[in-house]
Design an enzyme around this catalytic site. Structure first.
Site, short mmCIF file in Angstrom:
data_model
loop_
_atom_site.label_atom_id
_atom_site.label_comp_id
_atom_site.label_asym_id
_atom_site.label_seq_id
_atom_site.Cartn_x
_atom_site.Cartn_y
_atom_site.Cartn_z
N HIS A 42 3.94 -17.24 -14.11
CA HIS A 42 4.95 -16.68 -15.22
C HIS A 42 5.75 -15.23 -14.70
O HIS A 42 5.08 -14.67 -13.63
CB HIS A 42 3.89 -16.23 -16.34
CG HIS A 42 2.75 -14.46 -16.29
ND1 HIS A 42 3.47 -13.84 -16.62
CD2 HIS A 42 1.72 -15.04 -15.91
CE1 HIS A 42 2.67 -13.13 -16.63
NE2 HIS A 42 1.34 -13.61 -16.24
N CYS A 43 6.84 -14.95 -15.67
CA CYS A 43 7.31 -13.62 -15.55
C CYS A 43 7.49 -13.30 -17.12
O CYS A 43 6.76 -13.28 -17.73
CB CYS A 43 8.28 -13.74 -14.50
SG CYS A 43 9.25 -14.79 -15.16
N HIS A 44 8.36 -12.07 -17.49
CA HIS A 44 8.47 -11.67 -18.75
C HIS A 44 8.68 -12.82 -19.78
O HIS A 44 8.24 -13.54 -20.91
CB HIS A 44 9.41 -10.92 -18.81
CG HIS A 44 8.97 -9.41 -17.90
ND1 HIS A 44 7.52 -9.33 -18.68
CD2 HIS A 44 9.23 -8.88 -17.65
CE1 HIS A 44 7.55 -7.57 -18.39
NE2 HIS A 44 8.54 -8.15 -17.34
#
Length: 195
Positions: free
Chosen positions: A136-138
């Protein structure tokens, strides 16, 4: 190039044949063509989506939702938006989750390729042991997607176009142009190595 899905048969019993023609030899044109291909992907309708067996791409909220992590049986989390200020999230302390953080900016001039091998090794080790991975990231469309595409190229021997086709039908992703250029270079390096 003609592309037939390389998803494992147990996950996608009847892969659809696809015809995808992209010339990766011209970097400027290639980025434009890859973006066009990416824009044909599935709309994002959830916080995390399985893009390969037991491999999810998601956003920050998916990484912080304990019930979703449990429901998807996530055993490993790769955070492509790790921050030194925050360190390892406390949320995983009472869970059997192995965490890896990559401090990466979603900027065209950021060298994400420096993380390709370590991220691919982390994902591959987890999946090889029967684990389930959330990358994941933002927002879950650029940094995380770039690392998953690199994993598919490095460990599953997919070309960049094949990797994009495998991911985009399960989650709409759009790595920034700098990341796409780095993935094109990786694609060329892997092609040269196999030739």
């Amino acid at each position: 190039m003609s592309y037939r899905s390389k998803l494992p048969a147990s996950w996608n019993d009847q892969p659809a044949a696809r015809q995808v023609m992209i010339d990766l030899s011209s970097p400027g044109l290639a980025v434009f063509e890859l973006e066009r291909l990416l824009f044909t992907g599935r709309a994002i309708i959830s916080h995390a989506d399985e893009v390969w067996p037991r491999l999810y791409v998601g956003d920050q909220q998916s990484a912080e939702n304990k019930s979703d992590l449990s429901r998807h049986r996530i055993t490993h989390v790769l955070n492509a938006a790790h921050s030194r200020r925050r360190g390892r999230p406390d949320i995983y302390e009472d869970m059997a989750v192995t965490y890896m953080g990559v401090e990466a900016r979603d900027a065209c001039d950021y060298d994400m390729s420096a993380n390709f091998r370590s991220a691919a090794d982390f994902i591959h080790a987890a999946l090889s042991r029967g684990g389930t991975v959330l990358v994941h990231c933002h927002v879950g469309v650029s940094r995380s997607a770039t690392l998953v595409l690199a994993y598919l190229m490095l460990k599953q021997n997919l070309t960049l176009v094949e990797a994009i086709c495998a991911v985009k039908d399960n989650r709409g992703v759009i790595p920034n142009r700098g990341f796409l250029r780095q993935l094109i270079r990786l694609n060329q390096q892997l092609f040269d190595k196999r030739s």
